[in-house]
Design a protein around this motif. Structure first.
Motif, PDB file in Angstrom:
ATOM      1  N   ILE A   1     -61.053 -25.933  46.703  1.00  0.00           N
ATOM      2  CA  ILE A   1     -61.565 -24.581  47.430  1.00  0.00           C
ATOM      3  C   ILE A   1     -61.789 -22.599  46.577  1.00  0.00           C
ATOM      4  O   ILE A   1     -61.714 -22.595  45.593  1.00  0.00           O
ATOM      5  CB  ILE A   1     -59.447 -23.996  47.351  1.00  0.00           C
ATOM      6  CG1 ILE A   1     -58.590 -24.790  47.818  1.00  0.00           C
ATOM      7  CG2 ILE A   1     -58.988 -23.175  48.375  1.00  0.00           C
ATOM      8  CD1 ILE A   1     -57.341 -25.065  47.426  1.00  0.00           C
ATOM      9  N   PRO A   2     -62.680 -22.927  48.060  1.00  0.00           N
ATOM     10  CA  PRO A   2     -63.712 -21.952  47.082  1.00  0.00           C
ATOM     11  C   PRO A   2     -62.602 -20.266  46.806  1.00  0.00           C
ATOM     12  O   PRO A   2     -62.373 -20.320  47.849  1.00  0.00           O
ATOM     13  CB  PRO A   2     -64.282 -21.341  47.877  1.00  0.00           C
ATOM     14  CG  PRO A   2     -64.649 -22.199  48.897  1.00  0.00           C
ATOM     15  CD  PRO A   2     -63.030 -23.042  48.523  1.00  0.00           C
ATOM     16  N   VAL A   3     -62.727 -19.378  45.328  1.00  0.00           N
ATOM     17  CA  VAL A   3     -62.198 -17.844  45.721  1.00  0.00           C
ATOM     18  C   VAL A   3     -62.847 -17.013  44.795  1.00  0.00           C
ATOM     19  O   VAL A   3     -64.335 -17.778  44.117  1.00  0.00           O
ATOM     20  CB  VAL A   3     -60.787 -18.720  44.674  1.00  0.00           C
ATOM     21  CG1 VAL A   3     -60.367 -19.139  45.301  1.00  0.00           C
ATOM     22  CG2 VAL A   3     -61.430 -18.901  43.173  1.00  0.00           C
ATOM     23  N   VAL A   4     -62.862 -15.833  44.535  1.00  0.00           N
ATOM     24  CA  VAL A   4     -63.694 -14.989  44.212  1.00  0.00           C
ATOM     25  C   VAL A   4     -62.695 -14.779  42.704  1.00  0.00           C
ATOM     26  O   VAL A   4     -62.066 -14.421  42.889  1.00  0.00           O
ATOM     27  CB  VAL A   4     -64.343 -14.106  45.372  1.00  0.00           C
ATOM     28  CG1 VAL A   4     -64.469 -12.906  44.476  1.00  0.00           C
ATOM     29  CG2 VAL A   4     -64.247 -13.886  46.243  1.00  0.00           C
ATOM     30  N   ASP A   5     -63.411 -15.187  41.823  1.00  0.00           N
ATOM     31  CA  ASP A   5     -63.300 -14.445  40.040  1.00  0.00           C
ATOM     32  C   ASP A   5     -64.466 -14.618  39.460  1.00  0.00           C
ATOM     33  O   ASP A   5     -65.567 -15.273  39.524  1.00  0.00           O
ATOM     34  CB  ASP A   5     -63.071 -16.140  39.992  1.00  0.00           C
ATOM     35  CG  ASP A   5     -62.413 -16.318  38.537  1.00  0.00           C
ATOM     36  OD1 ASP A   5     -61.482 -15.698  38.589  1.00  0.00           O
ATOM     37  OD2 ASP A   5     -62.726 -16.635  37.882  1.00  0.00           O
ATOM     38  N   ASP A   6     -64.161 -13.758  38.343  1.00  0.00           N
ATOM     39  CA  ASP A   6     -65.485 -13.256  37.631  1.00  0.00           C
ATOM     40  C   ASP A   6     -64.205 -13.306  36.057  1.00  0.00           C
ATOM     41  O   ASP A   6     -64.317 -12.428  35.524  1.00  0.00           O
ATOM     42  CB  ASP A   6     -65.908 -11.988  37.814  1.00  0.00           C
ATOM     43  CG  ASP A   6     -65.474 -10.781  37.873  1.00  0.00           C
ATOM     44  OD1 ASP A   6     -64.102 -10.493  38.019  1.00  0.00           O
ATOM     45  OD2 ASP A   6     -65.574  -9.417  37.897  1.00  0.00           O
ATOM     46  N   GLY A   7     -63.306 -13.979  36.350  1.00  0.00           N
ATOM     47  CA  GLY A   7     -63.016 -14.350  34.818  1.00  0.00           C
ATOM     48  C   GLY A   7     -63.644 -14.314  33.700  1.00  0.00           C
ATOM     49  O   GLY A   7     -64.662 -14.656  33.816  1.00  0.00           O
ATOM     50  N   VAL A   8     -62.604 -14.719  32.227  1.00  0.00           N
ATOM     51  CA  VAL A   8     -62.736 -15.605  31.291  1.00  0.00           C
ATOM     52  C   VAL A   8     -62.679 -16.776  30.989  1.00  0.00           C
ATOM     53  O   VAL A   8     -61.279 -17.077  31.501  1.00  0.00           O
ATOM     54  CB  VAL A   8     -62.065 -14.111  30.086  1.00  0.00           C
ATOM     55  CG1 VAL A   8     -62.696 -15.285  28.637  1.00  0.00           C
ATOM     56  CG2 VAL A   8     -62.433 -12.789  30.707  1.00  0.00           C
ATOM     57  N   ALA A   9     -63.652 -17.729  31.013  1.00  0.00           N
ATOM     58  CA  ALA A   9     -63.755 -19.260  30.080  1.00  0.00           C
ATOM     59  C   ALA A   9     -62.675 -18.786  29.106  1.00  0.00           C
ATOM     60  O   ALA A   9     -63.042 -18.088  28.464  1.00  0.00           O
ATOM     61  CB  ALA A   9     -64.939 -19.445  30.347  1.00  0.00           C
ATOM     62  N   VAL A  10     -61.528 -19.772  29.454  1.00  0.00           N
ATOM     63  CA  VAL A  10     -60.935 -20.457  28.211  1.00  0.00           C
ATOM     64  C   VAL A  10     -61.211 -21.710  27.216  1.00  0.00           C
ATOM     65  O   VAL A  10     -60.594 -22.786  27.990  1.00  0.00           O
ATOM     66  CB  VAL A  10     -59.939 -19.771  27.561  1.00  0.00           C
ATOM     67  CG1 VAL A  10     -58.907 -20.327  26.999  1.00  0.00           C
ATOM     68  CG2 VAL A  10     -59.384 -18.022  28.083  1.00  0.00           C
ATOM     69  N   ASP A  11     -62.852 -22.192  26.614  1.00  0.00           N
ATOM     70  CA  ASP A  11     -62.593 -24.050  26.705  1.00  0.00           C
ATOM     71  C   ASP A  11     -62.589 -23.711  24.989  1.00  0.00           C
ATOM     72  O   ASP A  11     -62.419 -24.804  24.322  1.00  0.00           O
ATOM     73  CB  ASP A  11     -64.515 -23.918  26.703  1.00  0.00           C
ATOM     74  CG  ASP A  11     -63.743 -24.024  28.749  1.00  0.00           C
ATOM     75  OD1 ASP A  11     -63.485 -24.434  29.545  1.00  0.00           O
ATOM     76  OD2 ASP A  11     -64.996 -23.091  28.807  1.00  0.00           O
TER      77      ASP A  11
END
Length: 96
Positions: free
Chosen positions: A63-73
């Motif tokens: 599902i497309p969302v608007v996000d510019d969050g932080v990756a936690v890998d």
């Protein structure tokens, strides 16, 4: 296809890519099925667990969302995210 690298790899110019947020929702039966499936070569190579469903022929809905969050890998990413959350809590908002 999911990958940690651009697909297709650009030979000239830059195509538009989508970034995976990676928030998964499973029904109980789907989660049980996921746990029973063996990792395939793509999942092992990419380190992306959703490839387990793809490699076994299961559909995955995105599902497309608007996000510019932080990756936690990685553990380092987790520490960085913790610092950002703490800074945001102390200033009353999200710090970028």
């Amino acid at each position: 296809m999911f990958s940690r690298r651009p697909i297709p790899y650009p030979q000239g110019g830059w195509p538009k890519y989508l970034r995976q947020l990676g928030l998964y929702g499973f029904t109980g039966p789907a989660l049980k099925r996921f746990r029973q499936l063996q990792q395939g070569p793509l999942e092992r190579a990419e380190g992306v667990e959703m490839l387990r469903f793809v490699e076994h022929g299961h559909a995955v809905q995105m599902i497309p969302v608007v996000d510019d969050g932080v990756a936690v890998d990685t553990p380092e990413d987790l520490a960085r995210a913790g610092h950002l959350l703490a800074a945001g809590a102390s200033t009353g908002g999200l710090v970028r």
